[in-house]
Design an enzyme around this catalytic site. Structure first.
Site, PDB file in Angstrom:
ATOM      1  CB  SER A 277       6.666  44.190  29.950  1.00 57.63           C
ATOM      2  OG  SER A 277       7.380  43.671  31.100  1.00 57.63           O
TER       3      SER A 277
ATOM      4  CE1 TYR B 264       3.569  40.665  28.145  1.00 56.92           C
ATOM      5  CE2 TYR B 264       5.817  40.421  29.016  1.00 56.92           C
ATOM      6  CZ  TYR B 264       4.765  41.177  28.650  1.00 56.92           C
ATOM      7  OH  TYR B 264       3.877  41.821  30.191  1.00 56.92           O
TER       8      TYR B 264
HETATM    9  P1  NAP Z   1      -4.454  39.554  32.601  1.00 56.77           P
HETATM   10  O1  NAP Z   1      -5.403  39.140  33.930  1.00 56.77           O
HETATM   11  O2  NAP Z   1      -4.272  38.084  31.531  1.00 56.77           O
HETATM   12  O3  NAP Z   1      -4.984  40.733  31.655  1.00 56.77           O
HETATM   13  C1  NAP Z   1      -4.887  41.079  30.290  1.00 56.77           C
HETATM   14  C2  NAP Z   1      -6.535  41.871  29.926  1.00 56.77           C
HETATM   15  O4  NAP Z   1      -5.757  42.328  28.360  1.00 56.77           O
HETATM   16  C3  NAP Z   1      -7.273  40.986  29.811  1.00 56.77           C
HETATM   17  O5  NAP Z   1      -8.782  42.335  30.503  1.00 56.77           O
HETATM   18  C4  NAP Z   1      -7.802  41.103  28.259  1.00 56.77           C
HETATM   19  O6  NAP Z   1      -9.289  41.006  27.734  1.00 56.77           O
HETATM   20  C5  NAP Z   1      -7.428  42.133  27.539  1.00 56.77           C
HETATM   21  N1  NAP Z   1      -6.807  41.735  26.534  1.00 56.77           N
HETATM   22  C6  NAP Z   1      -5.748  41.066  26.086  1.00 56.77           C
HETATM   23  N2  NAP Z   1      -6.004  40.987  24.292  1.00 56.77           N
HETATM   24  C7  NAP Z   1      -6.451  42.080  24.018  1.00 56.77           C
HETATM   25  C8  NAP Z   1      -7.296  42.923  22.333  1.00 56.77           C
HETATM   26  N3  NAP Z   1      -6.958  42.139  21.973  1.00 56.77           N
HETATM   27  N4  NAP Z   1      -7.662  43.825  23.222  1.00 56.77           N
HETATM   28  C9  NAP Z   1      -8.459  44.040  24.036  1.00 56.77           C
HETATM   29  N5  NAP Z   1      -8.219  43.041  25.443  1.00 56.77           N
HETATM   30  C10 NAP Z   1      -7.688  42.659  25.264  1.00 56.77           C
HETATM   31  O7  NAP Z   1      -3.245  40.750  32.436  1.00 56.77           O
HETATM   32  P2  NAP Z   1      -2.729  41.630  33.487  1.00 56.77           P
HETATM   33  O8  NAP Z   1      -1.496  41.117  34.016  1.00 56.77           O
HETATM   34  O9  NAP Z   1      -3.549  42.304  34.184  1.00 56.77           O
HETATM   35  O10 NAP Z   1      -1.852  42.533  32.349  1.00 56.77           O
HETATM   36  C11 NAP Z   1      -2.240  43.812  32.188  1.00 56.77           C
HETATM   37  C12 NAP Z   1      -1.163  44.014  31.538  1.00 56.77           C
HETATM   38  O11 NAP Z   1       0.244  44.503  32.332  1.00 56.77           O
HETATM   39  C13 NAP Z   1      -0.936  43.975  30.021  1.00 56.77           C
HETATM   40  O12 NAP Z   1       0.026  44.983  28.844  1.00 56.77           O
HETATM   41  C14 NAP Z   1       0.688  43.131  30.474  1.00 56.77           C
HETATM   42  O13 NAP Z   1       1.563  42.814  29.606  1.00 56.77           O
HETATM   43  C15 NAP Z   1       1.235  44.034  31.781  1.00 56.77           C
HETATM   44  N6  NAP Z   1       2.229  43.352  32.635  1.00 56.77           N
HETATM   45  C16 NAP Z   1       2.007  42.380  33.343  1.00 56.77           C
HETATM   46  C17 NAP Z   1       2.549  42.174  34.623  1.00 56.77           C
HETATM   47  C18 NAP Z   1       2.593  40.735  35.246  1.00 56.77           C
HETATM   48  O14 NAP Z   1       3.152  40.032  36.141  1.00 56.77           O
HETATM   49  N7  NAP Z   1       1.134  40.449  35.498  1.00 56.77           N
HETATM   50  C19 NAP Z   1       3.780  42.343  34.460  1.00 56.77           C
HETATM   51  C20 NAP Z   1       4.167  43.409  33.717  1.00 56.77           C
HETATM   52  C21 NAP Z   1       3.359  43.638  32.900  1.00 56.77           C
HETATM   53  P3  NAP Z   1     -10.044  39.268  27.502  1.00 56.77           P
HETATM   54  O15 NAP Z   1     -10.460  39.558  29.146  1.00 56.77           O
HETATM   55  O16 NAP Z   1     -10.896  39.645  26.702  1.00 56.77           O
HETATM   56  O17 NAP Z   1      -8.586  37.896  27.473  1.00 56.77           O
END
Ligand code: NAP
Length: 230
Positions: free
Chosen positions: A138, A153
């Site tokens: 991120s 984070y």
């Molecule tokens: P999200 O919709 O909250 O999805 C998070 C995913 O991570 C879910 O599949 C969740 O599984 C999984 N997860 C969380 N803890 C876990 C664990 N201990 N073991 C295995 N799986 C786990 O988030 P997202 O926005 O798609 O984020 C995906 C990545 O992008 C993350 O690394 C986040 O930091 C990064 N990111 C996101 C944004 C944004 O604006 N959305 C911006 C910058 C970076 P469960 O369904 O089991 O909870």
């Protein structure tokens, strides 16, 4: 099919789901992992009958080892590892009030989980002639964008970027490349409904790094297919 195989952690929803979808569209065999096997299987069913589902909690070494042992009985090579799973546990805290427990929770999933995943998948990745690892990081982990209201984070992504550099050094001799990327602000459960990017837009650079980017690129931080500062 192009005969290549990719594993996406947290592939059941959000950006991970979009990455899995994009890789499947390019003919990759995709392994979707999620903390719950039901959730992984539902996502795999939605995507393609060719998607494999696996239960895997990146914060738990026993879960990682179990999952990779099961996987190793089904496949003998992995070409792409996408470390996408992540959490944003900071709520109404800053660097002066955050607990050690919350810091630990974020680090275990967002940083240490990635290092353990790389170690666990190494024997399978070493069998690929073009192995690539992509860490979904991120911009909030970039030095000039660290955010006190997201202390755990931000710190975990800063450390993830650091781990990406160190792992790139260790993996060079094995001809495995590893890069970190920022998806931008994305409409997911984590990003919320006001974010300016769709999951597909957020997934684009990770998919590009997995499929098209030069294999000489390693140890860098990317957004929108361009290198950005750590
Ligand atoms: P999200 O919709 O909250 O999805 C998070 C995913 O991570 C879910 O599949 C969740 O599984 C999984 N997860 C969380 N803890 C876990 C664990 N201990 N073991 C295995 N799986 C786990 O988030 P997202 O926005 O798609 O984020 C995906 C990545 O992008 C993350 O690394 C986040 O930091 C990064 N990111 C996101 C944004 C944004 O604006 N959305 C911006 C910058 C970076 P469960 O369904 O089991 O909870």
């Amino acid at each position: 099919m192009n005969n290549k195989r990719a594993l996406v952690t947290g592939g059941n929803r959000g950006i991970g789901f979009a990455i899995a979808q994009g890789l499947l569209a390019q003919g990759y065999e995709v392994i979707i992992t999620a903390r719950s096997i039901d959730s992984a299987s539902k996502a795999a069913e939605k995507l393609s009958e060719k998607a494999i589902s696996l239960e895997l909690d990146v914060s738990d070494d026993r879960s990682i080892d179990r999952a990779i042992a099961v996987l190793t009985q089904q496949i003998d090579r992995l070409d792409v590892l996408i470390n996408n799973a992540g959490i944003y546990p900071d709520k109404q805290v800053d660097s002066l009030t955050i607990s050690r427990e919350l810091l630990n929770t974020a680090m275990q999933t967002n940083t240490f989980g990635v290092i353990q995943m790389v170690q666990a998948c190494l024997p399978l990745l070493e069998k690929s002639a073009d192995a690539r690892i992509i860490n979904v990081s991120s911009g909030m982990g970039a030095l000039d964008s660290l955010t006190t209201t997201a202390t755990s984070y931000s710190l975990s992504k800063l450390a993830l970027n650091g781990a990406t550099v160190m792992l790139s050094q260790s993996l060079k001799a094995k001809n495995i490349v590893i890069n970190a990327m920022c998806p931008g602000w994305v409409r997911t459960d984590m990003g919320g409904a006001s974010a300016d990017r769709s999951p597909e837009q957020g997934a684009d650079t990770a998919i590009w790094l997995a499929t098209e980017a030069s294999h000489s690129e390693t140890g860098k931080f990317w957004r929108d297919r361009k290198v950005i500062s750590f």
